[in-house]
Design a protein around this motif. Structure first.
Motif, mmCIF file in Angstrom:
data_model
loop_
_atom_site.group_PDB
_atom_site.id
_atom_site.type_symbol
_atom_site.label_atom_id
_atom_site.label_comp_id
_atom_site.label_asym_id
_atom_site.label_seq_id
_atom_site.Cartn_x
_atom_site.Cartn_y
_atom_site.Cartn_z
ATOM 1 N N GLN A 97 0.798 -1.230 0.000
ATOM 2 C CA GLN A 97 0.000 0.000 0.000
ATOM 3 C C GLN A 97 0.834 1.285 0.000
ATOM 4 O OE1 GLN A 97 -2.266 -0.745 3.539
ATOM 5 N NE2 GLN A 97 -0.721 0.084 4.928
ATOM 6 N N GLY A 109 -6.676 -5.504 -11.046
ATOM 7 C CA GLY A 109 -7.783 -5.792 -10.132
ATOM 8 C C GLY A 109 -8.424 -4.517 -9.624
ATOM 9 N N ILE A 110 -8.759 -4.500 -8.319
ATOM 10 C CA ILE A 110 -9.400 -3.344 -7.692
ATOM 11 C C ILE A 110 -8.594 -2.077 -7.976
ATOM 12 C CG2 ILE A 110 -9.998 -2.330 -5.431
ATOM 13 C CD1 ILE A 110 -10.389 -5.211 -4.421
ATOM 14 N N ASN A 111 -9.297 -0.969 -8.314
ATOM 15 C CA ASN A 111 -8.638 0.316 -8.589
ATOM 16 C C ASN A 111 -7.713 0.265 -9.803
ATOM 17 O OD1 ASN A 111 -9.682 2.101 -6.801
ATOM 18 N ND2 ASN A 111 -7.827 2.377 -5.593
ATOM 19 N N GLU A 170 -1.877 -7.020 -10.999
ATOM 20 C CA GLU A 170 -1.736 -8.214 -10.162
ATOM 21 C C GLU A 170 -0.477 -8.982 -10.535
ATOM 22 O OE1 GLU A 170 -5.478 -10.290 -10.135
ATOM 23 O OE2 GLU A 170 -6.451 -8.631 -9.075
ATOM 24 N N ILE A 199 -5.648 2.812 -1.920
ATOM 25 C CA ILE A 199 -5.492 1.350 -2.034
ATOM 26 C C ILE A 199 -4.815 0.808 -0.762
ATOM 27 C CG2 ILE A 199 -3.237 1.432 -3.216
ATOM 28 C CD1 ILE A 199 -5.969 -0.930 -4.353
ATOM 29 N N ARG A 240 -4.984 -5.067 1.749
ATOM 30 C CA ARG A 240 -5.987 -6.131 1.567
ATOM 31 C C ARG A 240 -6.509 -6.192 0.127
ATOM 32 N NH1 ARG A 240 -8.069 -2.217 4.902
ATOM 33 N NH2 ARG A 240 -9.550 -0.830 3.874
ATOM 34 N N ASP A 241 -6.333 -5.081 -0.604
ATOM 35 C CA ASP A 241 -6.858 -5.020 -1.983
ATOM 36 C C ASP A 241 -5.800 -5.291 -3.043
ATOM 37 O OD1 ASP A 241 -9.322 -4.212 -0.950
ATOM 38 O OD2 ASP A 241 -8.667 -2.122 -0.901
ATOM 39 N N ILE A 242 -4.545 -5.452 -2.624
ATOM 40 C CA ILE A 242 -3.476 -5.624 -3.613
ATOM 41 C C ILE A 242 -3.077 -7.093 -3.671
ATOM 42 C CG2 ILE A 242 -1.217 -4.821 -4.388
ATOM 43 C CD1 ILE A 242 -1.592 -2.450 -2.402
ATOM 44 N N LYS A 243 -3.192 -7.650 -4.878
ATOM 45 C CA LYS A 243 -2.896 -9.069 -5.035
ATOM 46 C C LYS A 243 -1.585 -9.266 -5.776
ATOM 47 C CE LYS A 243 -7.577 -10.834 -5.063
ATOM 48 N NZ LYS A 243 -8.685 -11.104 -5.962
ATOM 49 N N THR A 255 -2.935 -11.641 -1.108
ATOM 50 C CA THR A 255 -2.911 -10.195 -0.883
ATOM 51 C C THR A 255 -1.726 -9.857 0.024
ATOM 52 O OG1 THR A 255 -4.212 -10.218 1.143
ATOM 53 C CG2 THR A 255 -5.440 -10.117 -0.946
ATOM 54 N N GLU A 293 -1.914 -8.059 2.572
ATOM 55 C CA GLU A 293 -2.363 -8.164 3.962
ATOM 56 C C GLU A 293 -2.062 -9.564 4.492
ATOM 57 O OE1 GLU A 293 -6.664 -8.151 4.848
ATOM 58 O OE2 GLU A 293 -6.187 -6.627 6.356
#
Ligand code: SF4
Ligand code: SF4
Lengths: 393, 138
Positions: free
Chosen positions: A199, A241-243, A247, A300, A303-306, A328, A330
């Motif tokens: 993050q 992925g998110i945002n 990935e 970001i 938990r949202d970063i893979k 992730t 996290e």
């Protein structure tokens, strides 16, 4: 909506509101995007970890009589001299002369270019040994002397690939230990190694390169440097992925900065058993909050970063393209992850703690009116694919 | 019952003495030996846990010293240099007892708990920055 000029004016009057990429997450949670975008001027991102594609150009000035260096070693580490008479390039992964490397597997790789660069920045004395074939105007054929960074005209770091947007997570699915640039990987997926500030990482907070581009000012180990080009292997056409966060590996930056302004705490020689030498680099990059969209990207969270889990015993060397799983940051930072039903202990190659320190230093410098933003004059390439090398027979 | 971790340093004259045997037999101590090394210069180091009654441990230590073997806090065999450590965390999965660990997940700072360290040297091979050192390393 804010402009670069408006934010720089606020910085000049020491009124800029600056948060780190870790702090902004809760801040926006509490205040909402609209309000936060009005209030916050800059979000600072950072990373610290081994970045092999790093090095520096140095210039010695001329001895009497003069020499046109054709071969050179600094503290017994070969420096590239195929440029002007007393210019040299020191590469981070160059191994010291006579190091047995992996002859006695796994080798220790105690000293190399990264360590030379760290010593230079720390102001320590180094030894130069250089040879030449001699010419009419450069008659000297050999030189041996000691020097420090203060004796050099220039010492400019030039890193062709830093700040990988995201990175592989490495495991070893074979039944014997392997030694990689991700560290020692125990057999049968006995541990798992990652390398990203998650993050806090610059390009994860600006996934589409809206503010980080060529010309962006960066904090490079204490020096105020900049992005001089897209990094080597910059690949923007990737799974997102998110945002829109990649990935997999994805974008990279080429950075430069004046080593005379650097702090050796943030440039460190690295020895990786069984693999080689490298150099850890600390980078901080400010993201101007020009609008709500840019702010949203900076929220970001780990938990949202893979990131993709890759088997470094087979799939990585043989380029199979196979990914065992995605995890992730996290999960990775928690210390254990579950891959294919197996609990695996995780550890990292990059330092989140150092990244946090850098994000804090950059924040303080901006608040104190000491660091300004630069508007990039060229965007990093979008939709760019990565080429492979085909071996022709 | 108490346990103390000891680092014994033998010199040329004491290196051949059967210290551990006497600790067990004469002082009724339970020994857990982690690591021992004798160099070509006939200097020796040994790191061990002794477990027993307080009196027996004290008597055992007095005996060791009388034999010309010097005693140190065990932790002095292993040194973790906080200044050099970057908190990268690469050592963490190689430390079997979590002597090196992260306390605060927010800062991810790596800390060292000397009492837990068993001098296995796992971190030494796996620290890219040379922050870990031991008198037992080759
Ligand atoms: S020597 Fe072994 S027990 Fe001690 S800190 Fe290192 S890995 Fe952990
Ligand atoms: S591997 Fe070395 S530098 Fe990294 S956390 Fe462990 S002791 Fe510190």
């Amino acid at each position: 909506m804010k402009t670069y000029d408006e934010i720089n004016e606020k910085i000049a009057s020491k009124k800029a509101v600056v948060l780190t990429a870790a702090e902004i997450i809760d801040y926006v949670d509490k205040k909402g995007v609209e309000k936060a975008a009005q209030e916050v001027d800059v979000v600072t991102t950072a990373t610290f970890g081994p970045m092999c594609s790093s090095g520096c150009f140095i210039n010695f000035g001329h001895s009497n009589p003069k020499i046109r260096i054709t071969e050179a070693w600094i503290d017994d580490v070969l420096a590239y001299s195929g440029i002007a008479a007393v210019d040299l390039f020191i590469g981070a992964t160059q191994l010291r002369h006579n190091d047995p490397a992996n002859l006695d597997y796994p080798g220790e790789f105690r000293f190399g270019g990264g360590h030379v660069i760290e010593k230079l920045i720390a102001g320590e004395e180094l030894q130069l040994f250089a040879l030449s074939y001699g010419t009419d105007e450069y008659p000297r054929r050999e030189i041996r002397t000691t020097f420090t960074i203060n004796d050099l005209n220039q010492a400019i770091m030039v890193n062709p690939r830093n700040c990988y947007q995201n990175y592989n997570v490495a495991v070893n699915a074979s039944n014997k230990p392997i030694y990689t640039y991700m560290g020692k990987l125990k057999p049968n997926m006995g541990n798992i190694s990652y390398s990203s500030a998650g993050q806090l990482s610059p390009l994860l907070n600006d996934p589409f390169y809206k503010t980080i581009g060529i010309g962006t000012s960066v904090w490079l180990a204490g020096a105020h440097g900049h992005v001089y080009a897209e990094g080597t292997q910059h690949t923007s056409d990737v799974v997102r992925g998110i945002n829109g966060v990649p990935e997999e590996g994805a974008g990279t930056l080429a950075l430069t900065g004046d080593m005379k302004e650097m702090d050796a705490e943030f440039i460190r020689g690295v020895s990786l058993k069984g693999y080689g030498v490298s150099m850890a680099v600390g980078v901080g990059i400010p993201i101007p909050i020009l609008n709500e969209e840019i702010l949203k990207f900076t929220t970001i969270a780990d938990r949202d970063i893979k990131a993709p889990v890759i088997d470094y015993s087979y799939d990585y060397p043989n380029k199979t393209g196979k990914t065992l799983a995605t995890v992730t940051y996290e999960e990775l930072k928690s210390g254990t992850v579950n891959i294919l039903g197996k609990e695996i202990e995780s550890s990292s190659m990059s330092s989140y703690e150092k990244a946090l320190t850098i994000a804090g230093i950059l924040k303080a410098e901006i608040e104190d009116g000491k660091f300004y933003l630069a508007k990039p004059f060229k965007k990093l390439p979008e939709n760019q694919k990565m080429k492979s090398l085909s071996v022709k027979d | 019952m108490k346990t103390r971790k000891l680092l014994l340093t033998f010199n040329k004259n004491s290196v051949e003495k059967p210290i551990v045997y006497h600790l067990v037999k004469d002082f009724d101590l339970i020994i857990n030996l982690y690591r021992a090394r004798i160099t070509a210069e006939e200097q020796g180091s040994m790191i061990l846990d002794v477990t027993g009654s307080e009196k027996n441990i004290a008597d055992g230590i007095a005996f060791i010293e009388k034999e010309g073997v010097s005693i140190d806090d065990a932790q002095k065999s292993f040194r973790w240099d906080e200044q050099i450590c970057t908190s990268c965390g690469n050592c963490l999965t190689h430390c079997p007892v979590d002597a090196l660990h992260i306390e605060n997940k927010k800062t991810m700072k790596v800390v060292f708990e000397p009492d837990l360290c068993i001098d296995c040297l796992g971190c030494i091979d796996n620290c890219p920055y040379g922050a870990c050192q031991s008198i037992f390393q080759e």
